[in-house]
Design an enzyme around this catalytic site. Structure first.
Site, PDB file in Angstrom:
ATOM      1  N   ASP A   1       0.859  -1.187   0.000  1.00 24.10           N
ATOM      2  CA  ASP A   1       0.000   0.000   0.000  1.00 24.10           C
ATOM      3  C   ASP A   1       0.898   1.241   0.000  1.00 24.10           C
ATOM      4  OD1 ASP A   1      -2.565   1.359   0.280  1.00 24.10           O
ATOM      5  OD2 ASP A   1      -1.907   1.851   2.296  1.00 24.10           O
TER       6      ASP A   1
ATOM      7  N   THR B   1      -2.941   5.594  -4.401  1.00 22.43           N
ATOM      8  CA  THR B   1      -1.808   6.366  -3.856  1.00 22.43           C
ATOM      9  C   THR B   1      -0.525   6.092  -4.636  1.00 22.43           C
ATOM     10  OG1 THR B   1      -1.528   4.600  -2.215  1.00 22.43           O
ATOM     11  CG2 THR B   1      -2.720   6.553  -1.526  1.00 22.43           C
ATOM     12  N   THR B   2      -0.281   4.824  -4.955  1.00 22.69           N
ATOM     13  CA  THR B   2       0.942   4.483  -5.698  1.00 22.69           C
ATOM     14  C   THR B   2       0.909   5.117  -7.080  1.00 22.69           C
ATOM     15  OG1 THR B   2       0.981   2.379  -4.515  1.00 22.69           O
ATOM     16  CG2 THR B   2       2.404   2.578  -6.430  1.00 22.69           C
TER      17      THR B   2
ATOM     18  N   ASP C   1      -9.109   0.660   1.576  1.00 24.99           N
ATOM     19  CA  ASP C   1      -9.094   1.131   0.182  1.00 24.99           C
ATOM     20  C   ASP C   1     -10.442   0.847  -0.491  1.00 24.99           C
ATOM     21  OD1 ASP C   1      -6.522   1.908   0.557  1.00 24.99           O
ATOM     22  OD2 ASP C   1      -5.594   0.460  -0.802  1.00 24.99           O
TER      23      ASP C   1
END
Length: 553
Positions: A61, A94-95, A386
């Site tokens: 994550d 997010t990545t 998520d």
């Protein structure tokens, strides 16, 4: 002054200007993106993060990795903020956001070396981002809030590649049920979905409790374990005799006087309990303490009582049972009581907890997550968070995009066409933006062990032929229709990622002077710099905490 230099900074200050400052900041930003890029996609790898006390976190994550890495460099922290904003706003992607930001900086570095001014780059990037958001809106697919199957696919897509993947269909079903349960006129607040982790059992045994689990036990052993059709009193005051607010001294001259004091205290406590019995309370949750004598009286009346419940748990109980939190026992009325079909103390994972269940239209629910080890449960929790975020955003916006790198491939093609229509040097920045966006499908292919060039060529060929929903299947390596396959994610995940990444990249590019109060390299040891494998020019400037990751990158 003659030719004497005028020194306005302290001797300890460090100043880097011009191209050196830009290069240092770009290198820092790229290093952060480099740290997480291998985690992207369903076949992304995990990182093991060990903190100074030896605690281990295993995750892919993006925001968790960047939070756990103790990053000190100011420019690198700007990229970390991209991930945090993405997490707060959407809960997923997010990545993607960080990788795009890193790639934008890498492309900008090439243009800066060609003497394209940073202001022109910033202008071009902003134009490209605005156009990208328009294109994403055009590509969006409308989704109805009643489309349970699609909502479950969205939740499953968010969990793909994480520790929960083996049971993603079961968990996706629970997530959609949970989000729908807590939705009300004011919208959806996923804080009303409490996640309880239990080590033991398999992920498939996770369940949704339509109600609240309180991590407490009954205060007295003589109280019943179970109450059916329970009226619940919620108190944020202690069931104790109040002490005087001033320092008072009482002189007792006779043992009978002391007994009178004690009898009076008992009477006051009995009156409090009698009041609760009178209004019909079967269960009492108290935010503060309960006197031992009051516990005895409550047990005599067959009332289940819990003391020192958390404020957050009290709010959840009020929301779930329809009760009101009361600040004074004397003021409690029957209307203030909440209702639950079942209140019971049960053993879960070796701990005794109070289950408040069978609540009509529970607006606060609890997800019980199970897993073989603590690390597995923690990673399942991150995947669930998520998934909760993306389902909430989808229900709010009602629009989704295909996954598998399809939107990025389409954006890259459209932005290259758009660049031709823009005059001046900004055109080069827009083309670089298009190249940077291509990093997402490229990394999806790379992380899945596929040839990124072949995959990109296949994707572009399909999109050039008008197949806008074609994306890369990381499992087979084929280019397929992602909408048909049910691999979709909320529109806001992509628009937010593009917006945050662009803003962070532009902000870093516009910095041409770094003035630090101390030595910027102060946070790094020699070992850390070796771990980061950084080029010498400008240094990493205190990305010291990242060194602790060692070979994790």
């Amino acid at each position: 002054m003659g030719n004497q230099p005028l020194i306005v900074l302290s001797e300890d200050s460090q100043r880097t200007t011009g191209r050196d400052a830009q290069s240092m900041n770009i290198t820092a930003g790229k290093a952060v993106a480099e740290a997480v890029r291998t985690t992207l996609g369903p076949k992304g790898m995990d990182k093991m993060l060990v903190d100074s006390t030896g605690n281990v976190v295993v995750t892919n994550d993006g925001v968790t990795i960047l939070d756990e890495m103790d990053i000190e460099h100011p420019a690198a922290n700007m990229i970390v903020e991209v991930a945090q904003t993405q997490e707060d706003e959407v809960g997923d992607g997010t990545t993607t956001a960080v990788v795009i930001a890193g790639e934008l900086l890498a492309k900008a570095e090439d243009l800066l070396e060609q003497d394209i001014h940073a202001t022109i780059l910033a202008q071009g990037y902003r134009q490209a981002a605005a156009r990208a958001k328009e294109l994403l809106e055009e590509m969006a697919i409308d989704v109805s809030e009643d489309d349970t199957e699609l909502l479950e696919q969205i939740a499953a897509t968010a969990m793909t590649g994480k520790g929960a993947e083996s049971a993603k269909e079961d968990l996706a079903e629970l997530v959609v049920q949970a989000v729908r349960a807590v939705a009300d006129e004011e919208g959806i607040d996923t804080d009303n979905v409490k996640v309880e982790k239990v080590v033991g059992g398999s992920i498939e045994e996770s369940e949704l409790i339509e109600g609240v689990i309180i991590n407490k036990e009954r205060v007295h052993d003589n109280m019943p374990y179970f109450k059916e059709d329970a009226n619940i009193a919620l108190l944020d005051t202690a069931i104790e005799v109040k002490e005087t607010e001033i320092d008072a001294e009482v002189n007792v001259t006779d043992p009978d006087q002391l007994q009178q004091f004690l009898d009076q205290e008992e009477r006051q406590l009995k009156e409090m309990v009698d009041k609760l019995v009178e209004v019909g309370a079967d269960v009492v949750f108290c935010q503060k303490g309960i006197d031992d004598m009051a516990q005895h009286y409550l047990a005599q009346e067959g009332i289940i009582a819990v003391r020192r419940a958390k404020k957050s748990d009290m709010k959840r109980l009020a929301r779930a049972t329809g009760g009101r939190v009361v600040s004074n026992v004397d003021d409690i009325e029957a209307d203030d009581l909440g209702f639950a079909g079942s209140v019971a103390e049960k053993d879960i994972g070796g701990d005794e907890r109070i289950f408040v269940e069978d609540v009509e239209q529970a607006k606060s629910v609890t997800l019980v997550l199970r897993g073989g080890t603590e690390h597995v449960v923690d990673e399942v929790e991150r995947a669930i968070e998520d998934a909760l975020g993306v389902v909430r955003v989808t229900l709010d916006d009602g629009k989704v995009l295909p996954g598998g790198g399809a939107p990025e491939t389409e954006l890259a093609l459209e932005l290259r066409d758009y660049a031709d229509s823009v005059g001046g040097r900004e055109q080069l920045a827009i083309e670089s933006f298009a190249d940077a966006i291509d990093v997402v499908p490229r990394m999806l292919a790379e992380n899945a062990g596929l040839d990124p060039i072949d995959s990109l060529v296949d994707l572009r060929s399909k999109h050039s032929g008008g197949q806008r929903t074609s994306g890369l299947d990381a499992y087979t390596g084929e280019v397929i229709d992602m909408e048909e396959e049910g691999v979709v994610e909320p529109l806001r995940v992509k628009t937010q990622a593009v917006e945050s990444a662009t803003e962070a990249a532009v902000m870093i590019l516009r910095i041409d002077d770094v003035i630090a109060a101390g030595d910027l390299k102060g946070g790094s040891s020699d070992d850390d710099d070796e771990d980061m494998d950084m080029p010498p020019g400008g240094g990493m400037g205190g990305m010291g905490g990242m060194g602790g990751m060692g070979g994790a990158m």
